[in-house]
Design a protein around this motif. Structure first.
Motif, PDB file in Angstrom:
ATOM      1  N   VAL A 578       0.841  -1.200   0.000  1.00 49.76           N
ATOM      2  CA  VAL A 578       0.000   0.000   0.000  1.00 49.76           C
ATOM      3  C   VAL A 578       0.874   1.246   0.000  1.00 49.76           C
ATOM      4  CG1 VAL A 578      -1.742   1.296   1.288  1.00 49.76           C
ATOM      5  CG2 VAL A 578      -1.920  -1.191   1.124  1.00 49.76           C
ATOM      6  N   GLN A 579       1.924   1.219   0.796  1.00 46.90           N
ATOM      7  CA  GLN A 579       2.803   2.386   0.866  1.00 46.90           C
ATOM      8  C   GLN A 579       3.485   2.639  -0.481  1.00 46.90           C
ATOM      9  OE1 GLN A 579       5.952   2.214   3.937  1.00 46.90           O
ATOM     10  NE2 GLN A 579       5.050   4.090   4.720  1.00 46.90           N
ATOM     11  N   ARG A 580       3.878   1.593  -1.144  1.00 48.22           N
ATOM     12  CA  ARG A 580       4.578   1.728  -2.413  1.00 48.22           C
ATOM     13  C   ARG A 580       3.649   2.168  -3.541  1.00 48.22           C
ATOM     14  NH1 ARG A 580       8.253  -3.126  -5.015  1.00 48.22           N
ATOM     15  NH2 ARG A 580       9.399  -1.869  -6.546  1.00 48.22           N
ATOM     16  N   ALA A 586      -1.929   7.192   2.508  1.00 44.20           N
ATOM     17  CA  ALA A 586      -2.957   6.160   2.345  1.00 44.20           C
ATOM     18  C   ALA A 586      -2.644   4.952   3.209  1.00 44.20           C
ATOM     19  CB  ALA A 586      -3.057   5.753   0.880  1.00 44.20           C
ATOM     20  N   ALA A 587      -1.373   4.583   3.297  1.00 45.05           N
ATOM     21  CA  ALA A 587      -0.984   3.441   4.122  1.00 45.05           C
ATOM     22  C   ALA A 587      -1.298   3.692   5.584  1.00 45.05           C
ATOM     23  CB  ALA A 587       0.498   3.142   3.936  1.00 45.05           C
ATOM     24  N   ARG A 588      -0.993   4.894   6.054  1.00 43.44           N
ATOM     25  CA  ARG A 588      -1.254   5.220   7.458  1.00 43.44           C
ATOM     26  C   ARG A 588      -2.744   5.162   7.763  1.00 43.44           C
ATOM     27  NH1 ARG A 588       0.990   9.718   7.298  1.00 43.44           N
ATOM     28  NH2 ARG A 588       3.082   8.890   7.645  1.00 43.44           N
ATOM     29  N   ALA A 589      -3.560   5.696   6.886  1.00 41.06           N
ATOM     30  CA  ALA A 589      -5.009   5.707   7.114  1.00 41.06           C
ATOM     31  C   ALA A 589      -5.587   4.298   7.111  1.00 41.06           C
ATOM     32  CB  ALA A 589      -5.693   6.557   6.043  1.00 41.06           C
ATOM     33  N   GLU A 590      -5.032   3.433   6.292  1.00 37.88           N
ATOM     34  CA  GLU A 590      -5.578   2.088   6.157  1.00 37.88           C
ATOM     35  C   GLU A 590      -5.054   1.137   7.222  1.00 37.88           C
ATOM     36  OE1 GLU A 590      -5.914  -1.197   2.578  1.00 37.88           O
ATOM     37  OE2 GLU A 590      -6.029   0.953   2.150  1.00 37.88           O
ATOM     38  N   ILE A 591      -3.799   1.277   7.605  1.00 39.79           N
ATOM     39  CA  ILE A 591      -3.165   0.314   8.504  1.00 39.79           C
ATOM     40  C   ILE A 591      -3.388   0.651   9.971  1.00 39.79           C
ATOM     41  CG2 ILE A 591      -0.976  -0.771   9.124  1.00 39.79           C
ATOM     42  CD1 ILE A 591      -2.053  -1.427   6.308  1.00 39.79           C
ATOM     43  N   GLN A 592      -3.484   1.931  10.320  1.00 42.50           N
ATOM     44  CA  GLN A 592      -3.554   2.306  11.734  1.00 42.50           C
ATOM     45  C   GLN A 592      -4.729   1.669  12.474  1.00 42.50           C
ATOM     46  OE1 GLN A 592      -1.061   4.171  13.369  1.00 42.50           O
ATOM     47  NE2 GLN A 592      -2.182   3.186  15.057  1.00 42.50           N
ATOM     48  N   PRO A 593      -5.948   1.605  11.912  1.00 42.43           N
ATOM     49  CA  PRO A 593      -7.042   0.938  12.647  1.00 42.43           C
ATOM     50  C   PRO A 593      -6.757  -0.534  12.937  1.00 42.43           C
ATOM     51  CG  PRO A 593      -7.902   2.292  10.861  1.00 42.43           C
ATOM     52  CD  PRO A 593      -6.427   2.242  10.675  1.00 42.43           C
ATOM     53  N   ILE A 594      -6.045  -1.207  12.045  1.00 43.82           N
ATOM     54  CA  ILE A 594      -5.694  -2.603  12.288  1.00 43.82           C
ATOM     55  C   ILE A 594      -4.685  -2.699  13.429  1.00 43.82           C
ATOM     56  CG2 ILE A 594      -4.732  -4.697  11.254  1.00 43.82           C
ATOM     57  CD1 ILE A 594      -5.610  -3.599   8.532  1.00 43.82           C
ATOM     58  N   ALA A 634       6.609  -9.716  14.764  1.00 47.12           N
ATOM     59  CA  ALA A 634       7.660  -9.077  13.983  1.00 47.12           C
ATOM     60  C   ALA A 634       7.105  -8.225  12.850  1.00 47.12           C
ATOM     61  CB  ALA A 634       8.603 -10.143  13.419  1.00 47.12           C
ATOM     62  N   GLU A 635       6.180  -8.773  12.067  1.00 47.37           N
ATOM     63  CA  GLU A 635       5.674  -8.034  10.925  1.00 47.37           C
ATOM     64  C   GLU A 635       4.691  -6.939  11.334  1.00 47.37           C
ATOM     65  OE1 GLU A 635       6.507  -8.622   7.072  1.00 47.37           O
ATOM     66  OE2 GLU A 635       7.981  -8.430   8.697  1.00 47.37           O
ATOM     67  N   THR A 636       4.010  -7.110  12.476  1.00 50.46           N
ATOM     68  CA  THR A 636       3.189  -6.019  12.993  1.00 50.46           C
ATOM     69  C   THR A 636       4.078  -4.867  13.445  1.00 50.46           C
ATOM     70  OG1 THR A 636       1.455  -7.563  13.698  1.00 50.46           O
ATOM     71  CG2 THR A 636       1.451  -5.377  14.699  1.00 50.46           C
ATOM     72  N   LEU A 637       5.192  -5.195  14.089  1.00 50.48           N
ATOM     73  CA  LEU A 637       6.149  -4.164  14.495  1.00 50.48           C
ATOM     74  C   LEU A 637       6.712  -3.441  13.278  1.00 50.48           C
ATOM     75  CD1 LEU A 637       8.011  -2.693  16.465  1.00 50.48           C
ATOM     76  CD2 LEU A 637       9.520  -4.702  16.447  1.00 50.48           C
ATOM     77  N   ARG A 638       7.049  -4.189  12.255  1.00 53.36           N
ATOM     78  CA  ARG A 638       7.602  -3.561  11.057  1.00 53.36           C
ATOM     79  C   ARG A 638       6.569  -2.661  10.388  1.00 53.36           C
ATOM     80  NH1 ARG A 638       8.715  -4.440   5.736  1.00 53.36           N
ATOM     81  NH2 ARG A 638       7.366  -6.268   5.604  1.00 53.36           N
ATOM     82  N   ALA A 639       5.313  -3.117  10.338  1.00 53.70           N
ATOM     83  CA  ALA A 639       4.248  -2.294   9.752  1.00 53.70           C
ATOM     84  C   ALA A 639       4.051  -1.016  10.555  1.00 53.70           C
ATOM     85  CB  ALA A 639       2.946  -3.092   9.688  1.00 53.70           C
ATOM     86  N   ALA A 640       4.050  -1.147  11.897  1.00 52.19           N
ATOM     87  CA  ALA A 640       3.843   0.026  12.752  1.00 52.19           C
ATOM     88  C   ALA A 640       4.946   1.055  12.562  1.00 52.19           C
ATOM     89  CB  ALA A 640       3.763  -0.410  14.216  1.00 52.19           C
TER      90      ALA A 640
END
Length: 644
Positions: A578-580, A586-594, A634-640
């Protein structure tokens, strides 16, 4: 105390041993243990100590703080006296029994298989003397098995300075128990507690009853406030263990990222042979190559733990190509307790090296590039007989009774999600690894790697167009999950799955100049049909093969494992995509609620402070699988961190 009484907690040490239980201290799994030893010296990880049961006895009342379930009857009064529980920085319980308060905390020695239970007791002078008794319960069996009362267990207790020692079975480690900080006497009364019931094992379709042995109890007579410690552990001859120097433990847990970083430390482990690795998940997983390579960026690189990342890559990388050639497959290495099933292992290793270069440009990544090239050459030369590198730069897996991707569940000897032929994730990872290695080899002018560059340049040049031809369909509007290799439109499996995200997330995309256009169309479908509040489903609900709930016995779980179940680790490559394609905003808006929902999960559900392996595909998306999973954290940390 916001968490439910049945929520779990976990402590680990640097060797992968663990302590795990529930808030109310009623064991619900065969894996619940205060001392589960990763390397007992013989056989599987070993449950040495189920728990220590405290009895508080004053002039007014006698209360047992530990409880057991026997099926229809739960014998426990302790949680009725529980006033508080905290799981950071270590699990800690507070009880109030009349005028007496007892605070209990546990920790594992960072390098040795020793558990320490710290107690602080405040006594009401009107109730003195108060007696506190500490009774150990000893399953003394491999963690995956259950035991029954038997005549082979040696219940003899031998006194030694400061405590007692016993060796229930001759081929298992001796167990040493001692009390410091206050005088204690040990009262022997060895007997079996029979028919303990573990409800979560029954729910998972396994045998759920066992017996456990108790040799006696330590008793302490208290006439005033007191602090003391009970230590339980193995006391073997010191073994040279090449552990990495412990990083300073994060004390603050005020932010979600800090809580994830604290959790991340728990999964890094070093064996007695000096093999640096990742425990894939607690309580039942061990060393898995795929999970280690996916987890490494989040567990190590995002926390600045570059030496730990290099050590893990060194441990896996040097022997991996040799294992492939010797065994004729990417395989398990039983002597190391290491699982290496799946042709994605060498490709994910290459991606981990690639990310090491991104996070630490001056790192020793040059050390690993020859390994990456050798692994690719091994695949091209047929080191795994089930896998073929085709002349058009593709990676083909022959049909058969095997699962060669991360969707590896098997039922009746056959894969539940057969992805034979050209799998989209394998081919995206293969193209990325090939480009990465070729770029490096071309820069090594005048060296032996010139031949590698000449061989691989045509494969890379052909790889992008062949990828597009196999997986993209304008009519479908997203990438097919796999392609049989045959001619015609029916050769492509059009099931909507998240595996295509690798083609958008990796630095070298096989989509080339079409990346943005195809990415936007595909992400729209993924968002509409796969995205849930806790992450991505593994299959669209509109597919007849979809399974929206995860649970039941092993067969039912495996049938749902990759057929709609949500896997939180996919959030990492989804965030990258999404970020790419759509940009940081857009990535921040979509990922933050998760992320917010997963933060709530960490604090109130399943294993506190960790993220579960999977969630159900249908609402309310109940957590399942291993309650503490490395790549979920790990991948949640990387996404955050990526959107932060």
């Amino acid at each position: 105390m916001e968490a439910g009484l049945s929520c779990e907690w976990i402590e680990t040490n640097g060797g992968g041993s663990y302590a795990m239980g529930t808030v109310d201290r009623i064991p619900r799994r065969k894996y619940h243990s205060l001392l589960a030893i990763r390397e007992p010296g013989h056989g599987e990880p070993f449950n040495a100590l189920l728990d220590i049961g405290e009895t508080v006895r004053s002039q007014q009342k006698t209360v047992k703080l530990l409880g057991f379930s026997f099926g229809n009857v739960v014998e426990s009064e302790g949680f009725g006296y529980l006033t508080d529980f905290q799981h950071r920085p270590h699990p800690q319980w507070s009880y109030c029994v009349g005028g007496t308060t007892l605070r209990r905390s546990i920790e594992l020695d960072s390098e040795r298989d020793i558990l320490r239970l710290h107690y602080h007791v405040t006594v009401d002078p009107k109730e003195t003397p108060v007696t506190v008794c500490l009774r150990p319960y000893l399953p003394q069996r491999p963690i995956h098995w259950l035991t029954r009362a038997n005549p082979f267990l040696n219940g003899a207790v031998h006194f030694e300075a400061g405590g007692v020692v016993m060796q229930p079975y001759s081929d298992m480690p001796a167990l040493h128990l001692s009390v410091s900080g206050h005088e204690a006497r040990f009262e022997m009364d060895g007997n079996w507690i029979k028919n303990l019931f573990y409800e979560q094992e029954q729910q998972r379709g396994y045998e759920a009853r066992e017996d456990t042995f108790t040799p006696g109890q330590f008793c302490l007579e208290l006439t005033g406030d007191c602090s003391f410690t009970l230590a339980v552990g193995t006391e073997q001859e010191p073994k040279k263990r090449r552990l990495l120097r412990a990083r300073p433990r994060i004390r603050s847990a005020k932010t979600f990222v800090a809580r994830l970083e604290l959790a991340a430390e728990r999964y890094l482990a070093t064996t007695r042979q000096g093999f640096h690795s990742v425990i894939a998940g607690y309580p039942w997983f061990g060393h898995w190559g795929r999970d280690a390579f996916v987890s490494l960026p989040g567990l190590c690189l995002e926390r600045g733990a570059i030496p730990e990342a290099e050590a893990i890559l060194s441990s896996y990388g040097r022997p991996m190509g040799e294992w492939m050639r010797v065994h004729g497959a990417v395989c398990a290495i039983p002597e190391l307790g290491l699982i290496m099933t799946g042709v994605d292992n060498p490709l994910l290793f290459a991606r981990a090296v690639q990310m090491l270069e991104e996070y630490a440009p001056r790192s020793r990544h040059e050390t690993f590039m020859p390994i990456v090239c050798n692994l690719l050459d091994a695949l091209r030369e047929g080191a795994d007989r089930r896998v073929k590198v085709t002349s058009d730069g593709g990676l083909y897996v022959a049909p058969g009774p095997w699962a060669m991707t991360w969707m590896d569940a098997m039922v009746g000897g056959l894969p539940v999600t057969p992805r034979h032929g050209y799998a989209v994730d394998l081919n995206a990872l293969f193209y990325n690894a090939s480009c990465f290695a070729l770029h490096w080899a071309e820069a090594q002018r005048g060296t032996e790697w010139g031949a590698f560059a000449q061989t691989w340049a045509p494969l890379v040049q052909a790889g992008g167009p062949s990828f597009m031809r196999r997986f993209w369909s304008e009519e479908r509007g997203y990438l097919a999950d796999c392609h049989s290799g045959a001619e015609g439109p029916s050769a492509a499996d059009g099931g909507l799955r998240p595996n295509q995200l690798w083609a958008f997330a990796l630095p070298y995309s096989p989509l080339g100049p079409e990346l943005d256009r195809i990415g936007k169309r595909s992400l729209e479908r993924i968002r509409d049909e796969l995205l849930t509040p806790v992450g991505l489903r593994t299959l669209t609900p509109s597919d007849p093969k979809y399974r929206g709930t995860y649970g039941g016995d092993l067969r039912r779980r495996d049938e749902a494992y990759h057929q709609g179940t949500v896997w939180p680790w996919l959030l990492g490559i989804y965030t990258d995509s999404v970020q790419r394609i759509l940009g940081p905003k857009a990535a921040r808006a979509e990922i933050q609620p998760i992320l917010d929902r997963l933060d709530e999960h960490m604090e109130r559900e399943a294993c506190l402070g960790h993220i579960s392996e999977v969630f159900g595909g249908d609402a309310p998306h109940l957590p399942g699988g291993a309650p503490a999973q490395a790549w979920s954290v790990a991948e949640t940390l990387r996404a955050a961190k990526r959107i932060g």
